[in-house]
Write a protein that holds these residues in place. Structure first.
Motif, PDB file in Angstrom:
ATOM      1  N   MET A   1       8.638 -14.371 -22.052  1.00  0.00           N
ATOM      2  CA  MET A   1       8.698 -15.673 -22.535  1.00  0.00           C
ATOM      3  C   MET A   1       8.595 -15.486 -24.055  1.00  0.00           C
ATOM      4  O   MET A   1       7.560 -14.958 -24.280  1.00  0.00           O
ATOM      5  N   THR A   2       9.598 -15.880 -24.874  1.00  0.00           N
ATOM      6  CA  THR A   2       9.686 -15.689 -26.243  1.00  0.00           C
ATOM      7  C   THR A   2       8.952 -16.963 -26.758  1.00  0.00           C
ATOM      8  O   THR A   2       9.087 -18.033 -26.517  1.00  0.00           O
ATOM      9  N   ILE A   3       8.132 -16.897 -27.912  1.00  0.00           N
ATOM     10  CA  ILE A   3       7.147 -17.673 -28.451  1.00  0.00           C
ATOM     11  C   ILE A   3       7.760 -18.169 -29.824  1.00  0.00           C
ATOM     12  O   ILE A   3       7.826 -17.032 -30.577  1.00  0.00           O
ATOM     13  N   GLY A   4       8.057 -19.114 -30.189  1.00  0.00           N
ATOM     14  CA  GLY A   4       8.665 -19.559 -31.547  1.00  0.00           C
ATOM     15  C   GLY A   4       7.434 -19.526 -32.363  1.00  0.00           C
ATOM     16  O   GLY A   4       6.721 -20.736 -32.239  1.00  0.00           O
ATOM     17  N   THR A 297      -0.811 -16.782 -20.848  1.00  0.00           N
ATOM     18  CA  THR A 297      -1.461 -16.547 -19.675  1.00  0.00           C
ATOM     19  C   THR A 297      -2.160 -17.718 -19.549  1.00  0.00           C
ATOM     20  O   THR A 297      -2.818 -18.077 -18.395  1.00  0.00           O
ATOM     21  N   GLY A 298      -2.518 -18.521 -20.376  1.00  0.00           N
ATOM     22  CA  GLY A 298      -3.582 -19.572 -20.265  1.00  0.00           C
ATOM     23  C   GLY A 298      -4.920 -19.091 -20.526  1.00  0.00           C
ATOM     24  O   GLY A 298      -5.945 -19.828 -20.284  1.00  0.00           O
ATOM     25  N   ALA A 299      -5.360 -17.883 -20.720  1.00  0.00           N
ATOM     26  CA  ALA A 299      -6.600 -17.262 -20.790  1.00  0.00           C
ATOM     27  C   ALA A 299      -7.207 -17.747 -21.854  1.00  0.00           C
ATOM     28  O   ALA A 299      -6.855 -18.090 -22.895  1.00  0.00           O
ATOM     29  N   PRO A 300      -8.506 -17.634 -21.605  1.00  0.00           N
ATOM     30  CA  PRO A 300      -9.582 -18.316 -22.596  1.00  0.00           C
ATOM     31  C   PRO A 300      -9.449 -17.377 -24.044  1.00  0.00           C
ATOM     32  O   PRO A 300      -9.324 -16.220 -23.863  1.00  0.00           O
ATOM     33  N   SER A 301      -9.795 -17.656 -25.355  1.00  0.00           N
ATOM     34  CA  SER A 301      -9.503 -16.927 -26.434  1.00  0.00           C
ATOM     35  C   SER A 301     -10.860 -16.536 -26.852  1.00  0.00           C
ATOM     36  O   SER A 301     -11.851 -17.208 -27.034  1.00  0.00           O
ATOM     37  N   LEU A 302     -11.064 -15.258 -27.351  1.00  0.00           N
ATOM     38  CA  LEU A 302     -11.952 -14.622 -28.044  1.00  0.00           C
ATOM     39  C   LEU A 302     -12.453 -15.488 -29.372  1.00  0.00           C
ATOM     40  O   LEU A 302     -13.627 -15.589 -29.737  1.00  0.00           O
ATOM     41  N   SER A 303     -11.534 -16.166 -30.007  1.00  0.00           N
ATOM     42  CA  SER A 303     -11.566 -16.914 -31.084  1.00  0.00           C
ATOM     43  C   SER A 303     -10.907 -18.160 -31.079  1.00  0.00           C
ATOM     44  O   SER A 303      -9.706 -18.245 -31.747  1.00  0.00           O
ATOM     45  N   ASP A 304     -11.386 -19.097 -30.695  1.00  0.00           N
ATOM     46  CA  ASP A 304     -10.919 -20.475 -30.694  1.00  0.00           C
ATOM     47  C   ASP A 304     -11.299 -21.157 -31.845  1.00  0.00           C
ATOM     48  O   ASP A 304     -12.475 -21.040 -32.339  1.00  0.00           O
ATOM     49  N   GLY A 305     -10.750 -22.592 -31.875  1.00  0.00           N
ATOM     50  CA  GLY A 305     -11.080 -23.258 -32.734  1.00  0.00           C
ATOM     51  C   GLY A 305     -12.751 -23.489 -32.959  1.00  0.00           C
ATOM     52  O   GLY A 305     -13.324 -23.737 -33.997  1.00  0.00           O
ATOM     53  N   GLN A 306     -13.577 -23.744 -31.709  1.00  0.00           N
ATOM     54  CA  GLN A 306     -14.781 -23.774 -31.664  1.00  0.00           C
ATOM     55  C   GLN A 306     -15.718 -22.722 -32.370  1.00  0.00           C
ATOM     56  O   GLN A 306     -16.569 -23.001 -33.165  1.00  0.00           O
ATOM     57  N   VAL A 307     -14.941 -21.520 -32.416  1.00  0.00           N
ATOM     58  CA  VAL A 307     -15.829 -20.251 -32.946  1.00  0.00           C
ATOM     59  C   VAL A 307     -15.673 -20.625 -34.653  1.00  0.00           C
ATOM     60  O   VAL A 307     -16.812 -20.543 -35.202  1.00  0.00           O
ATOM     61  N   GLY A 308     -14.506 -21.201 -34.975  1.00  0.00           N
ATOM     62  CA  GLY A 308     -14.450 -21.530 -36.524  1.00  0.00           C
ATOM     63  C   GLY A 308     -15.383 -22.319 -36.877  1.00  0.00           C
ATOM     64  O   GLY A 308     -15.953 -22.215 -37.919  1.00  0.00           O
ATOM     65  N   ARG A 309     -15.593 -23.640 -36.003  1.00  0.00           N
ATOM     66  CA  ARG A 309     -16.328 -24.463 -36.117  1.00  0.00           C
ATOM     67  C   ARG A 309     -17.867 -24.057 -36.165  1.00  0.00           C
ATOM     68  O   ARG A 309     -18.630 -24.538 -37.100  1.00  0.00           O
TER      69      ARG A 309
END
Ligand SMILES: NC(=O)c1ccc[n+]([C@@H]2O[C@H](COP(=O)([O-])OP(=O)(O)OC[C@H]3O[C@@H](n4cnc5c(N)ncnc54)[C@H](O)[C@@H]3O)[C@@H](O)[C@H]2O)c1
Length: 331
Positions: A1-4, A297-309
């Motif tokens: 799947m190509t992501i734009g 994949t829908g996998a959780p991220s090591l660095s999501d917005g909550q981490v930045g918060r």
């Protein structure tokens, strides 16, 4: 799947890091580059066959775009994340996540409501040398970690907006200590509960009132002690060092001296005839690849917005400590 991917920002970091990294990742199409002027957008977009735009909403509305990669100054981050979310698009937002906690909370609310994802583009946890260090720590190689320390410094920011707190949100604590704090959090393995900060403006005081130098001491919920030394006041050259102290060993990652061959000459200073690209050594390629894999994949991220918060909550406590002269609790 190509992501734009549409890249918002055509300045130093977009051109040097994010655009070349995205272009190298498989299954990615850079759809557009957005900047304040048509000409700078075109200069950055042309090598990638992308459209040059000056309107973030137009980029977000493009049906070929799945995600906005926001690499613009902090005063643009909230409106760009909100624009992406309102068009059902995901967002990758460069550090610092926002100018303050209120903006960060509004970003998180926007993506929650839209059902889209927000990734926090902080490269430190993706630095290959730190990954290796983490493996050693996780395998018990240095015993129990009780102290962590990071130094992130530059001589001076390159654009005017850094010096204007209305646009940047702050000085070296917000701009540089976010990297050090994320390192300390990554290795201490617990939330930061208290911060004591000293800060001042020593080198750029003719130009700005925001701090160009800061030292933070941290206490983590598990008792670990942390220290961050972050600045825009290093004359001559950068600093990027990370240390982990354990009961049976310690680790030093000096990310500037990562190059296998270092040469110093009287006229040129240090040079690195066999350079390891910053894209790789600083983790930007791995970080963007990870975010796009998470989208596939829908996998959780090591660095999501909550981490930045969470990092911004420590920055907030550090600024309160500078004002109060006291150790402050992270809220
Ligand atoms: N290690 C890192 O992760 C790292 C390093 C450097 C910079 N950064 C971050 O990257 C971001 C950008 O920094 P930079 O050094 O590239 O700045 P810069 O001044 O070099 O470039 C800023 C770019 O943003 C664009 N821009 C400004 N307002 C805009 C708007 N409303 N809409 C669209 N584009 C807009 C400008 O046209 C310009 O192209 C900052 O948040 C900075 O903290 C991160």
């Amino acid at each position: 799947m190509t992501i734009g991917v549409s890249v918002v920002g055509a300045g130093f970091w977009a051109r040097e890091m994010h655009l070349p990294a995205l272009a190298r990742l498989p299954g990615v199409k850079i759809t557009s580059v957005v900047a304040t002027t048509e000409e700078s957008a075109r200069r950055a977009a042309e090598p990638y066959g992308a459209r040059a735009l000056t309107d973030i909403a137009q980029a977000a509305a493009d049906p070929g775009t799945d995600v906005l990669d926001i690499v613009a100054p902090p005063d643009v981050h909230l409106l760009a994340v909100e624009s992406a979310a309102s068009h059902g698009k995901h967002a990758i937002c460069i550090k610092p996540l926002a100018r303050d906690l209120d903006e960060a909370d509004r970003m998180l609310a926007a993506v929650r409501q839209a059902g889209t994802r927000l990734f926090y583009a902080e490269n430190v946890p993706f630095i290959p040398a730190l990954h290796e260090a983490k493996k050693v720590v996780d395998a018990g190689g240095i015993g129990d970690v009780f102290r962590v320390k990071a130094c992130e410094g530059i001589g001076e920011p390159h654009s005017d907006w850094f010096y204007d707190p209305a646009r940047s949100g702050g000085g070296a604590i917000l701009d540089m200590a976010v990297h050090s704090l994320e390192f300390c959090r990554f290795f201490a393995g617990a939330p930061i509960t208290g911060v004591y900060a000293e800060a001042g403006t020593f080198v750029h005081n003719g130009r700005t009132g925001v701090e160009d130098t800061a030292v933070l001491t941290l206490r983590f919920a598990n008792g670990v002690i942390g220290q961050c030394e972050d600045s825009w006041s290093l004359v001559g050259a950068m600093d990027s060092r990370f240390e982990v102290y354990g009961t049976r060993g310690r680790i030093l990652v000096d990310n500037l001296h990562r190059q296998p061959l270092q040469v110093v000459t009287g006229t040129k200073g240090w040079s690195y005839p066999m350079p390891i690209e910053g894209l790789v050594a600083d983790g930007h390629l791995a970080m963007l690849g990870h975010f796009l894999d998470c989208l596939r994949t829908g996998a959780p991220s090591l660095s999501d917005g909550q981490v930045g918060r969470d990092v911004l909550a420590v920055v907030d406590a550090a600024y309160r400590s500078v004002t109060s002269g006291q150790k402050e609790t992270v809220r």
